[in-house]
Motif scaffolding. Structure first.
Motif, short mmCIF file in Angstrom:
data_model
loop_
_atom_site.label_atom_id
_atom_site.label_comp_id
_atom_site.label_asym_id
_atom_site.label_seq_id
_atom_site.Cartn_x
_atom_site.Cartn_y
_atom_site.Cartn_z
N CYS A 244 -2.09 5.28 -22.74
CA CYS A 244 -1.64 4.13 -21.94
C CYS A 244 -0.11 4.11 -21.83
O CYS A 244 0.44 3.80 -20.77
N TYR A 245 0.55 4.44 -22.92
CA TYR A 245 2.02 4.52 -22.91
C TYR A 245 2.47 5.58 -21.90
O TYR A 245 3.37 5.34 -21.08
N ARG A 246 1.79 6.72 -21.92
CA ARG A 246 2.17 7.81 -21.00
C ARG A 246 1.82 7.47 -19.55
O ARG A 246 2.52 7.88 -18.63
N LEU A 247 0.73 6.73 -19.35
CA LEU A 247 0.42 6.25 -18.00
C LEU A 247 1.59 5.42 -17.49
O LEU A 247 2.03 5.56 -16.34
N GLY A 248 2.07 4.54 -18.35
CA GLY A 248 3.22 3.71 -17.98
C GLY A 248 4.43 4.57 -17.66
O GLY A 248 5.11 4.34 -16.65
N GLN A 249 4.68 5.58 -18.50
CA GLN A 249 5.82 6.47 -18.24
C GLN A 249 5.69 7.15 -16.87
O GLN A 249 6.66 7.25 -16.13
N ALA A 250 4.46 7.62 -16.57
CA ALA A 250 4.24 8.32 -15.30
C ALA A 250 4.47 7.36 -14.13
O ALA A 250 5.05 7.75 -13.10
N PRO B 2 0.81 -1.24 0.00
CA PRO B 2 0.00 0.00 0.00
C PRO B 2 0.84 1.28 0.00
O PRO B 2 0.44 2.27 -0.61
N ARG B 3 2.00 1.23 0.65
CA ARG B 3 2.81 2.46 0.69
C ARG B 3 3.29 2.82 -0.72
O ARG B 3 3.23 3.98 -1.13
N LEU B 4 3.75 1.82 -1.45
CA LEU B 4 4.15 2.09 -2.84
C LEU B 4 2.93 2.48 -3.68
O LEU B 4 2.99 3.40 -4.50
N SER B 5 1.80 1.80 -3.46
CA SER B 5 0.58 2.16 -4.19
C SER B 5 0.27 3.64 -4.06
O SER B 5 0.02 4.34 -5.06
N TRP B 6 0.28 4.12 -2.80
CA TRP B 6 -0.08 5.53 -2.59
C TRP B 6 0.96 6.47 -3.18
O TRP B 6 0.63 7.56 -3.66
N HIS B 7 2.20 6.04 -3.18
CA HIS B 7 3.23 6.86 -3.83
C HIS B 7 2.96 6.95 -5.34
O HIS B 7 3.06 8.03 -5.94
N LEU B 8 2.58 5.83 -5.94
CA LEU B 8 2.25 5.84 -7.38
C LEU B 8 1.01 6.71 -7.63
O LEU B 8 0.96 7.48 -8.60
N ILE B 9 0.03 6.57 -6.74
CA ILE B 9 -1.21 7.36 -6.90
C ILE B 9 -0.90 8.86 -6.82
O ILE B 9 -1.37 9.65 -7.64
N GLU B 10 -0.09 9.23 -5.83
CA GLU B 10 0.31 10.64 -5.71
C GLU B 10 1.00 11.12 -6.99
O GLU B 10 0.71 12.20 -7.51
N GLY B 11 1.91 10.30 -7.49
CA GLY B 11 2.65 10.67 -8.70
C GLY B 11 1.75 10.78 -9.91
O GLY B 11 1.89 11.70 -10.74
N LEU B 12 0.81 9.86 -10.02
CA LEU B 12 -0.08 9.86 -11.18
C LEU B 12 -0.99 11.08 -11.18
O LEU B 12 -1.13 11.76 -12.21
N VAL B 13 -1.61 11.37 -10.04
CA VAL B 13 -2.54 12.50 -10.00
C VAL B 13 -1.77 13.82 -10.18
O VAL B 13 -2.22 14.71 -10.89
N ALA B 14 -0.57 13.89 -9.58
CA ALA B 14 0.27 15.08 -9.80
C ALA B 14 0.62 15.22 -11.28
O ALA B 14 0.82 16.32 -11.78
N GLY B 15 0.69 14.11 -11.98
CA GLY B 15 0.99 14.12 -13.41
C GLY B 15 -0.24 14.16 -14.29
O GLY B 15 -0.18 13.77 -15.46
N ASP B 16 -1.37 14.57 -13.73
CA ASP B 16 -2.63 14.76 -14.47
C ASP B 16 -3.30 13.46 -14.92
O ASP B 16 -4.11 13.47 -15.86
#
Lengths: 115, 281
Positions: free
Chosen positions: B163-169, B98-112
């Motif tokens: 989808c490619y950009r989601l992966g990049q983010a 979950p800690r990594l999940s939330w880090h990814l979630i934070e990064g994704l939403v910050a990246g639009d």
């Protein structure tokens, strides 16, 4: 208005229009994730379809186990697969039925695609 | 810092789950498919990933049409597999991170990327079969997982570029995670196949071959096509190659193929497998 999707022969892309049309049918099929619900369908198919409010075209397509009609009535293949599972049909059976081929001929066609 | 050690992309045909349950790996029909995996097993034994970030598409186990997220990220302590209605045996729960999940979630939403977050999430064969292929016979999974589900059920689907950009983010978010983790990204689905309609049984070997050749060095090649065009070229379920593009995106700039396999047919599907590693530019 939903965007118009390009025509692909022999193919229905499951868009918003299909998703609205097929909601009841797909909701019934989604319920088949539960073994108890699969048993209930097998015990009394009419009552089970009625409970989900299938329209006449959907009820008739289920009755006839006709995949193309199920798709025309708004069925989505991922949910329909759960109905097929109850009926003991795998994706080769579904492919054979939809293409009007025997199961063996359909499987030979798949093998031929690899050559 | 966390580091992506590689990307693995593989088909997830339900029949594979049945073949594993019945030990059919040496059977003539199945052998050309299962023989693709030992080099990946050896690579995994060396790479020893701690976590797998898995791009997959739900087939009506966790999500129904009442709520259909385009992108959904798991943030659960564990992910349970469950009855999908047609009888592949379920596998033990997969531990989350979950800690990594939330880090990814934070990064994704910050990246639009305005994703859906899931603290409870059932995972279907598209998630479990690749795990069973990559870590066979393991009752207890040797990795924690973060599921990333991409909608391929209901159009409009996200574009290949998206989808490619989601992966990049996600790749950037992983690389900015402070913990020393070794992460493998996995993309499941494809390659060309179509289950529904009069065109059922459609397979496109020429397209798949070019797609696999281009993916490491020229991943943008496939993004020239709209999703409906991809459905035309690869079949209605062939669009699952979106998961492969997301996994490739996570690898970042340069990548090279370490191993690949391709076999027609497994069930109604052209089955593909690739193992890619990042390469310093």
């Amino acid at each position: 208005m939903p965007r118009q999707l390009p025509e692909i022969p022999g193919t229905t892309l499951f868009d918003g229009a299909q998703a609205m049309k097929g909601y009841a049918l797909n909701k019934m099929c989604y319920s088949f994730n539960s073994a108890e619900n699969r048993q209930a369908f097998l015990r009394d198919e009419d009552a089970y379809c009625a409970r989900y409010g299938l329209n006449t075209a959907q009820r008739e397509a289920v009755r006839r186990r006709n995949v193309l009609d199920l798709i025309a009535a708004g069925g989505n293949v991922y949910y329909l697969a759960k109905l097929a599972g109850i009926l003991g049909l795998d994706v080769q059976d579904l492919g054979a039925q939809q293409t009007g081929m025997t199961r063996d001929a359909f499987m030979a066609k798949l093998v031929a695609a690899g050559r | 810092m966390a580091r992506i050690v590689g990307a693995i992309t593989t088909s997830h045909v339900p029949a594979i789950g049945k073949a594993i349950a019945r030990n059919l790996q040496e059977d003539a029909y199945w052998k050309p498919f299962f023989d693709g995996f030992p080099p990946v097993h050896r690579w995994l034994a060396q790479a020893r990933p701690d976590v797998a970030v898995i791009f997959y598409n739900d087939h009506g186990l966790n999500f129904f049409l009442d709520k259909m997220p385009t992108f959904a990220v798991g943030a659960a302590p564990q992910y349970r597999n469950a009855d999908e209605g047609w009888g592949i045996p379920t596998v033990p729960p997969v531990p989350g991170d979950p800690r990594l999940s939330w880090h990814l979630i934070e990064g994704l939403v910050a990246g639009d990327f305005d994703i859906t977050t899931c603290q409870e999430m059932l995972v279907d064969h598209a998630f479990t079969i690749p795990l069973a292929l990559l870590w066979p016979g393991s009752g207890a999974w040797p990795v924690r997982a973060v599921p990333v589900c991409i909608n391929t059920v209901q159009y409009p689907l996200p574009s290949a570029m998206r989808c490619y950009r989601l992966g990049q983010a996600i790749g950037r978010a992983i690389e900015s995670y402070p913990e020393d983790l070794r992460v493998v990204v996995i993309g499941t689905g494809g390659l060309s196949h179509q289950l529904d309609g009069e065109r059922a049984g459609f397979i496109n070997k020429a397209f798949d071959t070019e797609f696999m050749e281009r993916l490491p060095a020229d991943p943008l090649w496939a993004t020239r096509y709209s999703v409906p065009e991809l459905a035309k070229l690869t079949g209605t379920q062939g669009v699952e190659l979106l998961m492969w593009l997301a996994a490739r995106g996570a690898l970042g700039g340069e990548a090279a193929t370490v191993h690949s396999n391709y076999h027609i047919p497994i069930s109604n599907t052209a089955a593909g497998l690739m193992l890619m590693e990042p390469r310093a530019a």
